[in-house]
Design an enzyme around this catalytic site. Structure first.
Site, PDB file in Angstrom:
ATOM      1  CG  HIS A  18      -0.311  -0.153   2.515  1.00  0.00           C
ATOM      2  ND1 HIS A  18       0.482   0.821   3.054  1.00  0.00           N
ATOM      3  CD2 HIS A  18      -0.309  -1.176   3.411  1.00  0.00           C
ATOM      4  CE1 HIS A  18       0.923   0.437   4.228  1.00  0.00           C
ATOM      5  NE2 HIS A  18       0.463  -0.784   4.468  1.00  0.00           N
ATOM      6  CB  CYS A 128       0.468 -10.893  18.196  1.00  0.00           C
ATOM      7  SG  CYS A 128      -0.366 -10.236  16.725  1.00  0.00           S
ATOM      8  CB  CYS A 131       3.320  -8.385  16.010  1.00  0.00           C
ATOM      9  SG  CYS A 131       2.026  -7.141  16.110  1.00  0.00           S
ATOM     10  CB  CYS A 145      -2.148  -7.924  18.990  1.00  0.00           C
ATOM     11  SG  CYS A 145      -1.047  -6.787  18.151  1.00  0.00           S
TER      12      CYS A 145
END
Length: 508
Positions: A18, A128, A131, A145
């Site tokens: 992005h 998590c 991450c 998270c």
RNA sequence: GGCGGCGUAGCUCAGCUGGUUAGAGCAGCGGAAUCAUAAUCCGCGGGUCGUCGGUUCGAGUCCGACCGCCGCUACCA
């Protein structure tokens, strides 16, 4: 010729890139191009981070093997970076054999030089998978998270290999404070210094039951923790551990996002020190691209796709807008309104129009041949150019890309003012041919200089403008040092195109 | 909770160690010009410098409190 080895962060292979990814690559590319302009022997690395839990999940969702998935993502990312004119010399993927070899070698080297820096211990916590980190405290909200509220945290307890990070606190701190290791911008440096002052804990660097990863040396049950693995990519790409890697290492600059400073400014230098390798010379942590002040992340979804942003006005315009308006230090906003405004006022009206009107006059008044300048008069544009180039260099040397772009644009604006001041069409009517020669030659020199200065920002346009002069030297071989006297006088110049057309007018 | 940053013209922001009428770019308004993509150039900005106090001869510029954003960090039920 001094070498300059710079890198970008490698991206997770779990979705399309992005605008945030794009800002980083474009900024790094801008720096790479600028250093080449300075005459440095540049090595510019980009790549993909392909060992992570999220890859397995994404691949499963897509119904393909992890390898097939990362292969597909790598093609997608690389394609975007090509469209955005990234000039990287190398492209590393952490699934490549050269990387696994370097990871193994680095761990071996740490074990050889500082055996007790690696040890085994039990770790317990909430993990998590987004991450690839254990989470604690305020990083957890409502049992999830904060970065990945849609993913479940996994309670995890396992025996892992650890790295004695705590031992390197003082060494890293000293290097940052002395400037030997430059962490920039300053706000990021202050954050890292405070983090170090607060003290460090040893970190787990391996995972059990994680087949998608690099095997931990001498422990078939475990793989190397993805972050520990990922950081090493910068070293892998130098050819380490083969002889000759020292030609590139240490890295002169790691360009990263502000969210991963801890890994790059604390853990990474510590890993290298443990292996008795030189830490990087500098890290630049840029801010994030926001969408009308709100966070735009790949997990949260984006308000505008990278493809849309590129297609709007083309790659050059997006590069300029991101680096000039959004900026390379602080967070900045992407909005279509600001994009349009920058495009029209800066690229079209100030720069594009200057090129067009200057070269058109050379055609109308001098048959398309840049006149010789007798240099009998004061040349305000020459002074302005000298000042602008100096300020540009100061800014770019400090990675202040916004300011570098501003200096370029200011010189173009100055040249427009020069045309109003000298009124070439009046000189023509009055038959003041010598004065007209001086003005037109001065403008041609300025346009040529501007083409060089904007090359790091808008490479395709820069090349197009430079080529109009049919120059003996291709832009790729031009150096900043050549700007004093661009060889344009006496040369035929092509009819200038409209550089940044306004779709608004075309459709009206 | 700790540490840090930010809050200045409609928008994006400059304003270093306190001191003449608080600045730039963009947008807007008026004018000039016509080489040019109706592009360019010139002129026009009275904004409580987040709020309230304080220090000082004098404070966006220092101190305190508060309000609103934001970042980093912390084994907070």
């Amino acid at each position: 010729m001094p070498k300059f080895y710079l890198t970008t962060a490698i991206d997770y292979s779990n979705g399309d890139p992005h605008l945030g990814h794009a800002l980083e690559k474009i900024g790094a590319d801008c720096i790479a191009r600028y250093r080449r302009l300075r005459g440095d022997d540049v090595r510019f690395l980009m790549g993909m981070d392909e060992h992570s839990q999220s890859v397995i999940q994404a691949a499963a969702r897509a119904g393909v093997t992890p390898q097939a998935w990362v292969d597909r993502m790598a093609v997608s990312f690389a394609d975007y970076w090509r469209r955005l004119e990234c000039s990287n010399d190398d492209w590393i993927r952490t699934t490549e054999p050269r990387h696994a070899r370097a990871v193994t070698a680095l761990l071996g080297r740490i074990r050889a030089r500082h055996p007790d820096d690696l040890f085994e211990a039990e770790y317990e916590g909430l993990y998590c998978t987004g991450c690839e980190e254990f989470k604690t405290g305020a990083q957890i909200v409502n049992g999830h998270c904060i970065e990945h509220p849609t993913l479940d945290l996994i309670p995890t307890k396992e025996r892992n290999h650890f790295f004695r990070l705590s031992r390197y606190r003082d060494a890293v701190l000293d290097r940052i404070r002395s400037g030997a290791f430059a962490v920039e911008p300053e706000i990021r440096r202050n954050e890292v210094v405070r983090l170090l002052e607060a003290g460090l804990q040893d970190i787990s660097i391996s995972r059990q039951r994680q087949p998608w990863g690099i095997p931990f040396p001498d422990d078939a049950q475990q793989t190397v923790y993805v972050w520990f693995d990922a950081l090493i990519n910068y070293l892998s790409a130098t050819g380490f551990p083969d002889a000759g890697y020292e030609r590139l290492w240490p890295a002169d600059l790691h360009v990263i996002g502000k969210g991963i400073t801890r890994f790059h400014c604390v853990i990474w230098p510590a890993m290298l020190l443990a292996a008795e390798l030189a830490p990087p010379r500098a890290v630049w942590a840029h801010g994030y691209v926001q969408w009308s002040g709100a966070k735009m992340s790949k997990t949260a979804g984006t308000a505008v796709t990278l493809g849309e942003a590129i297609d709007h006005y083309g790659p050059d315009a997006l590069r300029y807008y991101l680096l000039r308006e959004v900026g390379f230090a602080n967070d900045g906003d992407f909005t279509w309104e600001r994009f349009d405004a920058r495009y029209e006022s800066d690229l079209a009206n100030t720069f594009g129009n200057l090129v067009k009107r200057s070269l058109d006059m050379i055609h109308s008044f001098r048959g398309g041949i840049v006149p010789r300048d007798p240099r009998t008069r004061a040349a305000p544009l020459e002074d302005a150019a000298r000042t602008a180039v100096a300020a540009y260099q100061r800014a770019m040397d400090g990675y202040e890309l916004e300011e570098g772009a501003a200096q370029w644009m200011d010189l173009a604006a100055r040249a427009n003012r020069y045309i109003q001041e000298t009124v070439p069409w009046e000189l023509r009517k009055a038959g003041k041919e010598t004065e007209l020669d001086a003005v037109l030659a001065g403008l041609a020199r300025t346009v040529a200089r501007l083409a060089v200065l904007c090359q790091p920002f808008i490479p395709a346009t820069a090349d197009a403008v430079w080529t109009l002069f049919g120059p003996p030297t291709p832009l790729a071989r031009v150096r900043l040092a050549d700007l004093g006297e661009p060889a344009v006088e006496g040369r035929p110049v092509a009819k200038p195109p409209i550089l940044f057309p306004k779709p608004r007018l075309a459709s009206a």
